[in-house]
Design a protein around this motif. Structure first.
Motif, short mmCIF file in Angstrom:
data_model
loop_
_atom_site.label_atom_id
_atom_site.label_comp_id
_atom_site.label_asym_id
_atom_site.label_seq_id
_atom_site.Cartn_x
_atom_site.Cartn_y
_atom_site.Cartn_z
N MET A 70 12.24 -2.78 -1.32
CA MET A 70 12.07 -3.67 -2.47
C MET A 70 10.69 -3.48 -3.12
O MET A 70 10.55 -3.61 -4.34
CB MET A 70 12.26 -5.13 -2.05
CG MET A 70 13.69 -5.49 -1.68
SD MET A 70 14.92 -5.08 -2.97
CE MET A 70 14.40 -6.18 -4.31
N ILE A 71 9.68 -3.15 -2.31
CA ILE A 71 8.35 -2.85 -2.87
C ILE A 71 8.43 -1.57 -3.70
O ILE A 71 7.81 -1.47 -4.77
CB ILE A 71 7.31 -2.72 -1.75
CG1 ILE A 71 7.04 -4.09 -1.12
CG2 ILE A 71 6.00 -2.13 -2.27
CD1 ILE A 71 6.23 -4.03 0.15
N VAL A 72 9.18 -0.59 -3.22
CA VAL A 72 9.36 0.66 -3.98
C VAL A 72 9.98 0.35 -5.34
O VAL A 72 9.55 0.87 -6.38
CB VAL A 72 10.25 1.65 -3.20
CG1 VAL A 72 10.60 2.85 -4.08
CG2 VAL A 72 9.54 2.12 -1.94
N LEU A 73 10.98 -0.52 -5.37
CA LEU A 73 11.62 -0.89 -6.63
C LEU A 73 10.64 -1.62 -7.54
O LEU A 73 10.56 -1.35 -8.75
CB LEU A 73 12.86 -1.76 -6.37
CG LEU A 73 13.68 -2.13 -7.60
CD1 LEU A 73 14.22 -0.88 -8.30
CD2 LEU A 73 14.83 -3.05 -7.21
N GLU A 74 9.88 -2.54 -6.98
CA GLU A 74 8.88 -3.27 -7.76
C GLU A 74 7.85 -2.32 -8.35
O GLU A 74 7.49 -2.41 -9.54
CB GLU A 74 8.20 -4.31 -6.88
CG GLU A 74 7.13 -5.13 -7.59
CD GLU A 74 6.42 -6.11 -6.68
OE1 GLU A 74 5.44 -6.74 -7.14
OE2 GLU A 74 6.82 -6.22 -5.50
N GLU A 116 0.82 -1.21 0.00
CA GLU A 116 0.00 0.00 0.00
C GLU A 116 0.86 1.27 0.00
O GLU A 116 0.84 2.07 0.93
CB GLU A 116 -0.93 0.01 1.22
CG GLU A 116 -2.04 -1.02 1.17
CD GLU A 116 -2.96 -0.93 2.36
OE1 GLU A 116 -2.47 -0.64 3.48
OE2 GLU A 116 -4.17 -1.12 2.19
N ILE A 117 1.63 1.42 -1.04
CA ILE A 117 2.38 2.66 -1.21
C ILE A 117 2.07 3.21 -2.60
O ILE A 117 1.58 2.49 -3.47
CB ILE A 117 3.90 2.45 -1.06
CG1 ILE A 117 4.43 1.58 -2.20
CG2 ILE A 117 4.25 1.88 0.29
CD1 ILE A 117 5.92 1.66 -2.38
N ARG A 118 2.33 4.47 -2.78
CA ARG A 118 2.23 5.07 -4.11
C ARG A 118 3.50 5.85 -4.38
O ARG A 118 4.20 6.28 -3.45
CB ARG A 118 1.00 5.96 -4.23
CG ARG A 118 0.93 7.07 -3.22
CD ARG A 118 -0.45 7.70 -3.18
NE ARG A 118 -0.55 8.67 -2.12
CZ ARG A 118 -0.30 9.98 -2.26
NH1 ARG A 118 0.05 10.46 -3.47
NH2 ARG A 118 -0.39 10.82 -1.25
N LEU A 119 3.80 6.01 -5.64
CA LEU A 119 5.03 6.70 -6.04
C LEU A 119 4.71 8.00 -6.75
O LEU A 119 3.78 8.08 -7.57
CB LEU A 119 5.86 5.81 -6.97
CG LEU A 119 6.33 4.46 -6.41
CD1 LEU A 119 7.18 3.74 -7.44
CD2 LEU A 119 7.12 4.65 -5.12
N LEU A 120 5.48 9.02 -6.42
CA LEU A 120 5.44 10.28 -7.15
C LEU A 120 6.76 10.45 -7.88
O LEU A 120 7.77 9.86 -7.50
CB LEU A 120 5.23 11.45 -6.18
CG LEU A 120 3.97 11.40 -5.30
CD1 LEU A 120 3.91 12.62 -4.40
CD2 LEU A 120 2.71 11.28 -6.15
N ALA A 121 6.74 11.24 -8.94
CA ALA A 121 7.94 11.45 -9.75
C ALA A 121 8.30 12.93 -9.77
O ALA A 121 7.43 13.78 -9.98
CB ALA A 121 7.72 10.94 -11.17
N GLN A 122 9.57 13.23 -9.52
CA GLN A 122 10.05 14.61 -9.63
C GLN A 122 11.09 14.66 -10.75
O GLN A 122 12.02 13.85 -10.77
CB GLN A 122 10.66 15.11 -8.32
CG GLN A 122 11.04 16.58 -8.38
CD GLN A 122 11.48 17.12 -7.03
OE1 GLN A 122 12.24 16.46 -6.32
NE2 GLN A 122 11.04 18.32 -6.67
#
Length: 433
Positions: free
Chosen positions: A254-258, A202-208
């Motif tokens: 590792m979840i962030v990388l996935e 349950e994470i989300r990624l933002l891009a800068q």
């Protein structure tokens, strides 16, 4: 142990506060809540900062009391408090320390202001370890036979809580639970939440965007992590601090990388992508094996598109497999960046050991560089180091045109910061770039 819930109803416990360290100040009880604690936290929040509560306990005080006897024990406690104040004064910036409170003789509570744009939970771990080590060394000179057993923990105060006072109490209880590793409701709640986040991803990624300073063209994106919306764990500082203290840091990273691979595939992004990793996770014995499993699932994404950012605020010393795993990453095709250069642990030693493809210069060097000739000289020195190692340079945390102009005249390759763009989802960012 004194608890912060007594802040409002029993403020006499809070009459002795060091703020700042240049003098010890006493406050009348009716002003305690309003001035040094709650108002300090409110002001930090208004400045866009986070506030962490750091707890330092000594869990063998009863044994020491029996060992030393009453008079010698009082002398020891007096020296302990003096040493603690001096060490905090020497090791931490006056600007960052809101309150240091020696509530009773079994511990200290430190309120630390953290700039969320450049702050890092690993900095807090390092600061706590440094403080404890220095205090132990000071005490050993006067009390060579006394060995206090320190335990420490920390937690960030929740910004969105309806009551600052209640938020302070809750964060203090959580910090205590972390310090004491108690199996109580507070610790269990945090453990349950981080396990839930990891198990359900349950994470989300933002891009800068990372911008070419001269042409203003987007060259790459850095992926930034957020926890579940509307929770305290939405803040990356809280998310990673709990993960680190509950031994879920590797799983989370590792979840962030996935998720990064998922986003690249979903958006068909062709730009370079930067992903943060701590030295601790990169040195994990299963890292390369787990990475290869991801590469098998995403065969259409070339490893050369991914830059692994090593957060330099965490020490690389003593992590046996770190350099071997970095070599393996390079053989696979990944790029390597050293993050936070100019802040934290022995930057030049880290750079010489890793020989990164990219050096990221920390916000602490860039902030107000247009008004500070010493900082510009530091920048020039880091650019010379980058030239020697054949590394590209990315300047982080650019917030205005004046800072950007200094980078341009010094021929800095790349930059990122709110001056160029705030973080958005990768899909939205690609659509607007």
């Amino acid at each position: 142990m004194a608890h912060l819930k007594d802040i409002g109803t029993n403020v006499l416990k809070w009459t002795r506060i060091i703020l700042p360290f240049k003098r010890l100040r006493y406050f009348p009880p009716q002003f305690i809540v309003r001035n040094p604690v709650v108002e300090g936290v409110k002001m930090a929040f208004k400045q866009g900062c986070e506030v962490a509560i750091l707890v330092f306990n000594i869990n063998n005080l009863k044994e020491l009391h029996g060992l030393l006897g009453e008079d010698y024990y009082r002398t020891f406690i007096k020296e302990l408090k003096f040493s603690f104040r001096r060490v905090v004064q020497q090791e931490l910036s006056d600007e960052d320390v809101l309150v240091l409170h020696d509530h009773y003789s079994d511990g200290f509570t430190l309120f630390l202001k953290v700039d969320q744009n450049r702050g890092c939970v690993f900095e807090i771990d390092a600061a706590m370890s440094k403080v404890i080590k220095e205090v132990e060394q000071r005490l050993s000179l006067s009390f060579p036979c006394v060995q206090p057993e320190f335990e420490s923990g920390y937690m960030f105060i929740e910004k969105k809580h309806y009551s600052i006072q209640e938020a302070i109490y809750k964060a203090h209880q959580q910090a205590l639970a972390m310090a004491e590793k108690r199996v109580d409701s507070e610790f269990n709640e945090m453990l349950y939440m981080i396990r839930k986040i990891v198990s359900k991803k349950e994470i989300r990624l933002l891009a800068q965007p990372i911008i070419d300073v001269e042409s203003k063209v987007v060259r790459a994106w850095e992926m930034l992590t957020r926890g579940p919306r509307g929770t305290a764990y939405e803040s990356p500082l809280t998310l990673f601090s709990v993960a680190r203290q509950t031994d879920y840091l590797y799983d989370l990273e590792m979840i962030v990388l996935e998720k990064t691979f998922e986003q690249i595939q979903k958006t068909a992004c062709k730009h370079a992508i930067f992903v943060n990793f701590t030295p601790l996770s990169l040195g994990n014995q299963t890292f390369i094996r787990d990475l290869n499993k991801l590469l098998e699932r995403y065969k259409n994404i070339p490893p050369s598109q991914i830059t692994i950012e090593i957060t330099e605020r965490d020490s690389i010393e003593g992590i046996e497999l770190l350099l071997d795993n970095i070599k393996a990453l390079r053989c696979i095709g990944f790029q390597i960046a050293v993050d936070d250069t100019g802040s934290g642990y022995a930057s030049l030693n880290t750079i010489s050991a890793i020989m990164p493809d990219i050096i990221k210069i920390d916000r602490s060097v860039i902030q107000d560089i247009d008004k500070n000739s010493v900082k510009e000289s530091m920048l020039k020195g880091l650019l010379l180091v980058a030239k020697e190692t054949g590394s590209l340079v990315v300047a982080e945390g650019i917030e205005n045109a004046e800072e950007a102009s200094v980078l341009l005249r010094n021929n800095v390759d790349l930059a990122q910061g709110y001056f160029f763009a705030r973080p958005e989802s990768l899909q939205k960012s690609l659509a607007s770039s």
